[in-house]
Design an enzyme around this catalytic site. Structure first.
Site, mmCIF file in Angstrom:
data_model
loop_
_atom_site.group_PDB
_atom_site.id
_atom_site.type_symbol
_atom_site.label_atom_id
_atom_site.label_comp_id
_atom_site.label_asym_id
_atom_site.label_seq_id
_atom_site.Cartn_x
_atom_site.Cartn_y
_atom_site.Cartn_z
ATOM 1 N N GLU A 83 -13.986 -54.146 131.646
ATOM 2 C CA GLU A 83 -13.418 -54.017 130.305
ATOM 3 C C GLU A 83 -13.002 -55.396 129.799
ATOM 4 O O GLU A 83 -12.173 -55.518 128.915
ATOM 5 C CB GLU A 83 -12.273 -53.020 130.274
ATOM 6 C CG GLU A 83 -11.195 -53.227 131.296
ATOM 7 C CD GLU A 83 -10.091 -52.194 131.168
ATOM 8 O OE1 GLU A 83 -9.541 -52.053 130.083
ATOM 9 O OE2 GLU A 83 -9.794 -51.541 132.185
ATOM 10 N N CYS A 115 -10.408 -48.583 133.084
ATOM 11 C CA CYS A 115 -10.449 -48.830 134.531
ATOM 12 C C CYS A 115 -11.272 -47.799 135.289
ATOM 13 O O CYS A 115 -11.464 -47.934 136.499
ATOM 14 C CB CYS A 115 -9.035 -48.842 135.101
ATOM 15 S SG CYS A 115 -8.006 -50.105 134.384
ATOM 16 N N THR A 156 2.056 -56.954 134.969
ATOM 17 C CA THR A 156 0.985 -56.110 135.530
ATOM 18 C C THR A 156 -0.402 -56.726 135.294
ATOM 19 O O THR A 156 -1.386 -56.015 135.239
ATOM 20 C CB THR A 156 1.038 -54.687 134.948
ATOM 21 O OG1 THR A 156 0.870 -54.754 133.522
ATOM 22 C CG2 THR A 156 2.353 -53.999 135.247
ATOM 23 N N HIS A 237 -5.849 -45.658 141.644
ATOM 24 C CA HIS A 237 -5.955 -46.799 140.732
ATOM 25 C C HIS A 237 -4.535 -47.361 140.619
ATOM 26 O O HIS A 237 -3.598 -46.626 140.290
ATOM 27 C CB HIS A 237 -6.457 -46.347 139.358
ATOM 28 C CG HIS A 237 -6.205 -47.366 138.291
ATOM 29 N ND1 HIS A 237 -6.763 -48.620 138.332
ATOM 30 C CD2 HIS A 237 -5.420 -47.350 137.175
ATOM 31 C CE1 HIS A 237 -6.342 -49.320 137.292
ATOM 32 N NE2 HIS A 237 -5.520 -48.572 136.574
ATOM 33 N N LYS A 246 4.757 -43.083 141.785
ATOM 34 C CA LYS A 246 5.404 -42.312 140.710
ATOM 35 C C LYS A 246 4.630 -41.006 140.481
ATOM 36 O O LYS A 246 5.228 -39.945 140.277
ATOM 37 C CB LYS A 246 5.424 -43.123 139.404
ATOM 38 C CG LYS A 246 6.518 -44.188 139.356
ATOM 39 C CD LYS A 246 6.208 -45.273 138.335
ATOM 40 C CE LYS A 246 6.570 -44.903 136.919
ATOM 41 N NZ LYS A 246 7.994 -45.019 136.626
ATOM 42 N N SER A 314 -7.558 -45.717 131.088
ATOM 43 C CA SER A 314 -6.851 -45.364 129.854
ATOM 44 C C SER A 314 -7.816 -44.886 128.792
ATOM 45 O O SER A 314 -8.998 -45.228 128.770
ATOM 46 C CB SER A 314 -6.097 -46.585 129.332
ATOM 47 O OG SER A 314 -4.969 -46.787 130.128
HETATM 48 P P1 HMG Z 1 8.981 -51.983 131.518
HETATM 49 O O1 HMG Z 1 9.572 -51.538 130.253
HETATM 50 O O2 HMG Z 1 8.898 -53.445 131.800
HETATM 51 O O3 HMG Z 1 9.711 -51.391 132.788
HETATM 52 O O4 HMG Z 1 7.503 -51.371 131.566
HETATM 53 P P2 HMG Z 1 10.647 -50.110 132.914
HETATM 54 O O5 HMG Z 1 11.863 -50.284 132.105
HETATM 55 O O6 HMG Z 1 9.824 -48.876 132.743
HETATM 56 O O7 HMG Z 1 11.075 -50.274 134.444
HETATM 57 C C1 HMG Z 1 10.140 -50.235 135.473
HETATM 58 C C2 HMG Z 1 10.860 -49.800 136.740
HETATM 59 O O8 HMG Z 1 11.718 -50.859 137.187
HETATM 60 C C3 HMG Z 1 11.766 -48.584 136.555
HETATM 61 O O9 HMG Z 1 11.622 -47.793 137.735
HETATM 62 C C4 HMG Z 1 13.165 -49.188 136.512
HETATM 63 O O10 HMG Z 1 14.180 -48.295 136.918
HETATM 64 C C5 HMG Z 1 13.006 -50.329 137.501
HETATM 65 P P3 HMG Z 1 10.981 -46.299 137.653
HETATM 66 O O11 HMG Z 1 11.835 -45.529 136.740
HETATM 67 O O12 HMG Z 1 9.591 -46.510 137.074
HETATM 68 O O13 HMG Z 1 10.985 -45.856 139.053
HETATM 69 N N1 HMG Z 1 14.008 -51.398 137.351
HETATM 70 C C6 HMG Z 1 14.557 -52.045 138.395
HETATM 71 N N2 HMG Z 1 14.406 -51.906 139.735
HETATM 72 C C7 HMG Z 1 15.098 -52.760 140.543
HETATM 73 N N3 HMG Z 1 15.963 -53.687 140.080
HETATM 74 C C8 HMG Z 1 16.153 -53.854 138.754
HETATM 75 C C9 HMG Z 1 15.450 -53.010 137.854
HETATM 76 N N4 HMG Z 1 15.397 -52.904 136.500
HETATM 77 C C10 HMG Z 1 14.520 -51.913 136.207
HETATM 78 N N5 HMG Z 1 17.003 -54.795 138.321
HETATM 79 C C11 HMG Z 1 5.245 -51.015 132.286
HETATM 80 C C12 HMG Z 1 6.696 -51.250 132.722
HETATM 81 C C13 HMG Z 1 4.423 -50.717 133.508
HETATM 82 C C14 HMG Z 1 5.171 -49.831 131.339
HETATM 83 C C15 HMG Z 1 4.741 -52.302 131.563
HETATM 84 O O14 HMG Z 1 4.693 -53.361 132.488
HETATM 85 C C16 HMG Z 1 3.359 -52.122 130.934
HETATM 86 O O15 HMG Z 1 3.238 -51.726 129.792
HETATM 87 N N6 HMG Z 1 2.251 -52.459 131.701
HETATM 88 C C17 HMG Z 1 0.878 -52.303 131.203
HETATM 89 C C18 HMG Z 1 0.447 -50.835 131.159
HETATM 90 C C19 HMG Z 1 0.320 -50.199 132.525
HETATM 91 O O16 HMG Z 1 0.108 -50.848 133.526
HETATM 92 N N7 HMG Z 1 0.378 -48.860 132.561
HETATM 93 C C20 HMG Z 1 0.175 -48.119 133.778
HETATM 94 C C21 HMG Z 1 -0.553 -46.792 133.567
HETATM 95 S S1 HMG Z 1 -1.990 -46.982 132.543
HETATM 96 C C22 HMG Z 1 -3.232 -47.569 133.605
HETATM 97 O O17 HMG Z 1 -3.072 -47.559 134.780
HETATM 98 C C23 HMG Z 1 -4.470 -48.093 132.951
HETATM 99 C C24 HMG Z 1 -4.620 -49.600 132.926
HETATM 100 O O18 HMG Z 1 -4.918 -50.080 134.222
HETATM 101 C C25 HMG Z 1 -5.694 -50.013 131.916
HETATM 102 C C26 HMG Z 1 -7.052 -49.339 131.978
HETATM 103 O O19 HMG Z 1 -7.255 -48.206 132.349
HETATM 104 O O20 HMG Z 1 -7.964 -50.020 131.517
HETATM 105 C C27 HMG Z 1 -3.351 -50.291 132.473
#
Ligand code: HMG
Length: 394
Positions: A83, A115, A156, A237, A246, A314
Site C-alpha cells: 500500500e 494490510c 505505529t 496482523h 486487545k 483497513s
Molecule cells: P493514542 O491516542 O496515541 O493512544 O492512539 P491511546 O490514548 O489509545 O492509548 C494507547 C494505550 O496506551 C491505552 O491502553 C492507554 O491506556 C495506554 P489500552 O486502553 O489500549 O489498553 N497508556 C499508557 N500506558 C502506560 N503508561 C502510560 C500510558 N498512557 C496511556 N503513561 C493509536 C493509539 C494506535 C490509535 C494511534 O497510534 C494510531 O492512530 N495509529 C495508527 C492506526 C492503527 O495502527 N490502528 C490499528 C488498527 S487498524 C490496522 O491495524 C490497519 C493498519 O495496519 C493499516 C492497514 O490496514 O493498511 C493501520
C-alpha cells in the site's frame, strides 16, 4: 495433519532496513510519557528507510535471501502486495522480476487491500499450486508505514519487506485450506491518491479491528467446528504489539463462555509472535508474516500443530485461516541473519528524522540522483529520471 497435500509456505525471507528510530527518545522529544509507547502501545523501535531504499529494493533484498536458481525457474507468478505504491500503473512486481532474473514466463502484478492484500495473494497462490503442483508463487509484501512527524499514528510506523515462496513443498507452514473472510466498508484508515501519507481514525481503526476479529472468529469456529480445540496459537496482523492482545481480551469478554480456554492458550503464546514487531514496527502487508517469523524464532510450538492467522486490512477486510507447522520448520529460517540485521542497525538522529525524513517521496516529482551511504549493500535505488526508477546492486 493432512496427508493429501503439502501446499503452503516453503520459504520466507525478511528484509529489515538498516536504520531505526528509538521510541523512548522520540517520546521524550514529543513530551509523551515513554511508558505510553513502550507499554501502552508496546513498541520500542521503528524501522525507517534510507534515500536509496524503496518498496522495490526492500522486496528484492528479502526475496534474494531465499530464492535459488531452481526456484526462479519454477516461479509462475510474482505477486507484489503493497500500500506504498510508487506508480499508479506500473507494478513493482515487474521490477523485482527483472532484478532477480526470474524466468520470463512468470506473470507479475501488484495487489492492494491495505494490510490484507498479501493474504489474498497467499490464499490464491494456495489454490493455484493445488491445481498446478509443479509451479511456485512468489509473494512480496513491502511497505513503508508512515504517518508523518508529530502525527497520532507516529509511534505505529515501520518499514520492511517479507518474501514468501508458496509451493507444494511446504517446509514451514502447510496451509489447511480452512478460511473465512469478512468485509466491512468503513473509513478507519485510508489514503486518497493525492496524499503522501494516510489519514486515520485511530479509535475507529482499533474498534473495527477488534470487532472484525470477534465476528470473524465466531464465524470461523461455526464453519469449522473441529478447530475449536485444535488451534494451538493465533498470529495477528500487528500494527503495534498491543493490538492482537486487545482483540483477544475483548473476545474473551464476549465469547469467553464458548472459547475462553482456547483464548487463554492463545494469550499465553501471544508475546512470542510480537517480539520482532516491537523492534521494527508496522510492516503493513508484511506484518502478519513478521508475526509468523517471530513465532518461529522465539516460540515453542511443535511440528504438526495447527495455528490460526488473523489478517486485517483497513477499509476493511479480515480473514482467518489456518496451517500446520511443518517438520523441522525452524531449520528453514535464517535466525542468525535476522538477529544480525536487528543488532547491527544504526539509530537515525531525531534531528534528521524530523527535518529530512518526511520530505515528500512519491507524489511530487522526485527526479534525482540518490546519494549513497557507504554501507549500502544489496539492491538499491540509483536515480529517478522522468519518473522512471533505476536500480542497481552491490
Ligand atoms: P493514542 O491516542 O496515541 O493512544 O492512539 P491511546 O490514548 O489509545 O492509548 C494507547 C494505550 O496506551 C491505552 O491502553 C492507554 O491506556 C495506554 P489500552 O486502553 O489500549 O489498553 N497508556 C499508557 N500506558 C502506560 N503508561 C502510560 C500510558 N498512557 C496511556 N503513561 C493509536 C493509539 C494506535 C490509535 C494511534 O497510534 C494510531 O492512530 N495509529 C495508527 C492506526 C492503527 O495502527 N490502528 C490499528 C488498527 S487498524 C490496522 O491495524 C490497519 C493498519 O495496519 C493499516 C492497514 O490496514 O493498511 C493501520
Amino acid at each position: 495433519m493432512s496427508e493429501i497435500s503439502k501446499v503452503g509456505i516453503e520459504k520466507i525471507g525478511l528484509y529489515i532496513p538498516k536504520y531505526y528510530v528509538d521510541l523512548v527518545d522520540l517520546a521524550e522529544k514529543r513530551g509523551v510519557d515513554p511508558n505510553k509507547w513502550t507499554i501502552g502501545i508496546g513498541q520500542e523501535k521503528m524501522s525507517v528507510i534510507e534515500e536509496s531504499e524503496d518498496i522495490v529494493t526492500m522486496a528484492a533484498n528479502a526475496a534474494n535471501k531465499i530464492l535459488t536458481e531452481e526456484d526462479k525457474k519454477a516461479i509462475s507468478q510474482v505477486v507484489f502486495a503493497t500500500e506504498s505504491s510508487i506508480d499508479f500503473s506500473k507494478s513493482a512486481a515487474s521490477q523485482v522480476h527483472r532484478l532477480l532474473s526470474i524466468n520470463k514466463f512468470a506473470k507479475s502484478y501488484e495487489v492492494k487491500q491495505a494490510c490484507y492484500s498479501a493474504t489474498a495473494a497467499l490464499l490464491n497462490a494456495y489454490n493455484h499450486v493445488k491445481l498446478n503442483p509443479e509451479e511456485k508463487v512468489l509473494i512480496l509484501s513491502s511497505d513503508i508505514a508512515s504517518y508523518g512527524a508529530n502525527s497520532g499514528g507516529e509511534v505505529t510506523q515501520g518499514a520492511g519487506a517479507i518474501a514468501v515462496l508458496v509451493s507444494n513443498k511446504a517446509e514451514i507452514l502447510e496451509l489447511s485450506g480452512k478460511s473465512l473472510a469478512l468485509t466491512y466498508d468503513c473509513y478507519d484508515f485510508w489514503r486518497p491518491s493525492y496524499r503522501e501519507y494516510p489519514l486515520v481514525d485511530g479509535k475507529l481503526s482499533t474498534d473495527t479491528y477488534i470487532n472484525m476479529f470477534k465476528e470473524n472468529l465466531e464465524g470461523f469456529m461455526e464453519k469449522y467446528e473441529d478447530s475449536e480445540d485444535s488451534l494451538q496459537a493465533f498470529l495477528f496482523h500487528l500494527p503495534f504489539t498491543k493490538m492482537g492482545k486487545k482483540a483477544l481480551v475483548a473476545s474473551k469478554e464476549d465469547l469467553g463462555e464458548k472459547y475462553g480456554k482456547q483464548i487463554d492458550q492463545w494469550l499465553d503464546k501471544y508475546e512470542d509472535s510480537t517480539r520482532l514487531t516491537r523492534q521494527v514496527g508496522n510492516l503493513y502487508t508484511g506484518s502478519l508474516y513478521l508475526a509468523l517469523i517471530s513465532q518461529m524464532i522465539y516460540g515453542d510450538l511443535e511440528a504438526g500443530q495447527e495455528i490460526g492467522l488473523f489478517s486485517y486490512g483497513s477499509g476493511a477486510v479480515s480473514e482467518i485461516f489456518t496451517g500446520y507447522l511443518a517438520e523441522n520448520y525452524r531449520d528453514h529460517i535464517d535466525v542468525e541473519d535476522i538477529k544480525d540485521s536487528l543488532n547491527t542497525r544504526k539509530e537515525m538522529s531525531l534531528d534528521y528524522y524530523d527535518e529530512e525524513y518526511f520530505k515528500p517521496k512519491y507524489i511530487e516529482n522526485q527526479d534525482r540522483e540518490i546519494s549513497l551511504g557507504e554501507d549500502v549493500e544489496g539492491f538499491y535505488l540509483e536515480k529517478i529520471e522522468d519518473g522512471k526508477r533505476y536500480y542497481n546492486h552491490r
